[in-house]
Enzyme design. Structure first.
Site, PDB file in Angstrom:
ATOM      1  N   ASP A  41       0.724  -1.117   0.000  1.00 48.42           N
ATOM      2  CA  ASP A  41       0.252   0.198  -0.205  1.00 48.42           C
ATOM      3  C   ASP A  41       1.042   1.389  -0.003  1.00 48.42           C
ATOM      4  O   ASP A  41       1.793   1.365   0.599  1.00 48.42           O
ATOM      5  CB  ASP A  41      -0.767  -0.070   1.297  1.00 48.42           C
ATOM      6  CG  ASP A  41      -1.871   1.280   1.301  1.00 48.42           C
ATOM      7  OD1 ASP A  41      -2.497   1.183   0.383  1.00 48.42           O
ATOM      8  OD2 ASP A  41      -1.680   1.990   2.442  1.00 48.42           O
TER       9      ASP A  41
ATOM     10  N   GLU B 167       1.515  -0.266  -4.991  1.00 43.84           N
ATOM     11  CA  GLU B 167       0.729   0.706  -5.263  1.00 43.84           C
ATOM     12  C   GLU B 167       1.433   2.103  -5.449  1.00 43.84           C
ATOM     13  O   GLU B 167       1.528   2.712  -4.453  1.00 43.84           O
ATOM     14  CB  GLU B 167      -0.530   0.700  -4.296  1.00 43.84           C
ATOM     15  CG  GLU B 167      -1.539   1.846  -4.798  1.00 43.84           C
ATOM     16  CD  GLU B 167      -2.106   2.759  -3.645  1.00 43.84           C
ATOM     17  OE1 GLU B 167      -3.085   3.050  -3.742  1.00 43.84           O
ATOM     18  OE2 GLU B 167      -1.631   2.337  -2.554  1.00 43.84           O
TER      19      GLU B 167
END
Ligand code: CA
Length: 520
Positions: free
Chosen positions: A221, A257
């Protein structure tokens, strides 16, 4: 004895021919390569499937739907965060070593991974190490220490970035002169990734899930926020993390990401050695895929394939149309044919494609709403009583109703040969039949074709295929040079708007509107 074996052999042959004719007569041979280039399915557990009737999806719900996932042609799942957390989305973790009680137990997780592996489905989980929750014990203890002693220190003193500063990204440690870094908001204190103690914890966390629970990798993330504004710092940290992950499990898949709108920057991130980074340039309403589909431009598709090859070389791309932070294609693609065509283009792309749960039935953001919960509503499994076996809209658990959906449920679409669901299923099956779709070297043949048409070949090991796209919303006739392209027959067909391929008197291919043909 000889005769006995002959009877056995006959029976075995009978059994295999029965198996081949069992699914409607068309012989389909899958060829799924045992690597990390997968058809990934992103799951928000909360909204996927509820098995204990508390209105919240759970890990057992994912396990219950593994047959569906496999049937759809997905062979990897990415679970959004599953750890204890004070928020419904769980991107602020309070304990990296357990499962949120709403989702189930570690035992349930073990069952999920085992059952997925039995079906040839790999499992990756979200690894959120840019920040923790502000109620993580590391953070609360670090703050207590400052309150008692006036200065950071103790076991967790270097876990976060405590400073005396007025910087906007810093938030007060109440009752002290210190502030802490929290790039997203005060509830998500950023970890100090320079700390050897933090890095030891990250290694322990990765080892725990990769070895004790046999996960196949991680989705990282918010990697651009690791060292905000410092691209090289992010790459260096990712390089460290990837090396440590592969030391624990060499075949682990790491996808990051890096939410940036530039292929140049996304490509820079590959310098870290991580397997993949999401192809944000291809996603959403304004991305390259949706734009080319809306413009009916075969030329744009061809140029996209060329530019991806030139920019990324052999890197494993991670293309997608939407995710839990964006609008869904059902919302941003006008009409069912365009929803399908975007999926068709996605499915022909190199790398491991990612499909967000519900995308395969054209789910939309509730009320066309751009809020995060609206993008994460309950999967619509059935038409009648959509609450049954289903879940509620986070975070207030308000029930979802029929107006939250535009296209029919999974159960209804499964019965409709022309549904979005069956289009996705055929598209994923093509990827599972022809490894060169995901792995092949691309050549683009614009010569002699109009702007609606894209002709490419892909070569991977001994396999060479030709893919022809008609992006137009009208029929197009395409002349293909068999000698140049080197194919023998039509082996794959995708029709976003119905119709069927045919050949005219001169042998040219007549393509229905918005269709994709594969020759081999
Ligand atoms: Ca539940």
């Amino acid at each position: 004895m000889k005769r006995f074996f002959a009877i056995l052999l006959t029976l075995a042959l009978l059994a295999s021919s029965l198996a081949l004719s069992a699914c409607g007569g068309d012989k389909v041979t899958l060829n799924v390569i045992d690597d990390n280039v997968r058809n990934w399915y992103e799951i928000f557990v909360y909204s996927f499937y509820d098995t204990d009737n508390d209105g919240i999806g759970d890990l057992n719900g994912v396990t219950a739907k593994l047959d569906y996932i496999k049937e759809m042609g997905f062979n990897g799942i990415w679970l959004m965060p599953i750890h204890p957390s004070p928020t419904y989305h769980k991107y602020d973790v309070t304990d990296y070593y357990s499962i949120h009680p709403d989702y189930g137990t570690l035992e349930d997780f073990k069952t999920l991974v085992d059952e997925a592996h039995k079906r040839g489905i790999r499992v990756i989980i979200d690894l959120v190490v840019n920040h923790t929750s502000d109620s993580h014990p590391w953070f609360t203890e670090a703050c207590s220490y400052i309150r008692k002693n006036g200065e950071p220190g103790g076991a967790y003193g270097d876990f976060y970035n405590f400073r005396v500063t007025d910087n906007n990204a810093y938030h007060d440690v109440m009752g002290t002169k210190y502030s802490y870094e929290g790039q997203f908001w005060s509830g998500m204190p950023d970890l100090n990734l320079n700390s050897e103690n933090v890095r030891e914890e990250i290694k322990r966390i990765m080892s725990f899930w990769l070895t004790e629970y046999d996960v196949d990798g991680f989705r990282l993330d918010a990697v651009t926020s690791y060292y905000t504004g410092d691209l090289q710092g992010n790459i260096d940290f990712l390089s460290w993390l990837n090396t440590e992950a592969k030391r624990i499990k060499p075949q682990a898949y790491i996808v990051g990401e890096a939410w940036v709108g530039s292929d140049y920057t996304i490509d820079r991130y590959y310098e870290s050695g991580c397997d993949s980074f999401f192809l944000f340039t291809g996603a959403q309403a304004g991305g390259t895929v949706a734009t080319a589909v809306k413009q009916c431009s075969g030329k744009a598709i061809g140029q996209l394939f060329v530019s991806l090859k030139e920019t990324y070389g052999d890197a494993v791309l991670a293309p997608f149309l939407g995710n839990h932070d964006t609008m869904r294609p059902g919302s941003f693609m006008p009409g069912m044919d365009n929803v399908k065509m975007a999926a068709g283009v996605l499915s022909m792309m190199n790398g491991g494609v990612f499909v967000y749960y519900g995308e395969e039935i054209g789910m939309i953001s509730k009320g066309g709403n751009n809020s995060d919960p609206a993008k994460r509503i309950a999967m619509k499994w059935e038409a009648k009583n959509i609450y049954e076996g289903c879940c509620y809209l986070p975070p207030e658990n308000t029930p979802v109703d029929a107006s939250s959906y535009y296209y029919p449920s999974v159960a209804e679409q499964a019965e409709d040969a022309d549904s979005i669901l069956n289009y996705y299923k055929k598209a994923m099956e093509l990827r599972n039949r022809f490894p060169s779709i995901a792995r092949g070297t691309v050549t683009y043949y614009p010569e002699g074709q109009n702007n609606y048409i894209c002709v490419i070949t892909k070569e991977y090991q001994a396999e060479k295929i030709t893919i022809v796209f008609n992006m137009d919303s009208f029929e197009q006739t395409v002349t293909l040079d068999k000698d140049t392209l080197g194919y023998n027959k039509l082996v794959g067909e995708l029709y976003a708007a119905g119709g069927e391929f045919s050949f005219d008197a001169s042998g040219a291919l007549v393509m229905p509107p918005q269709s994709i043909a594969i020759f081999k």
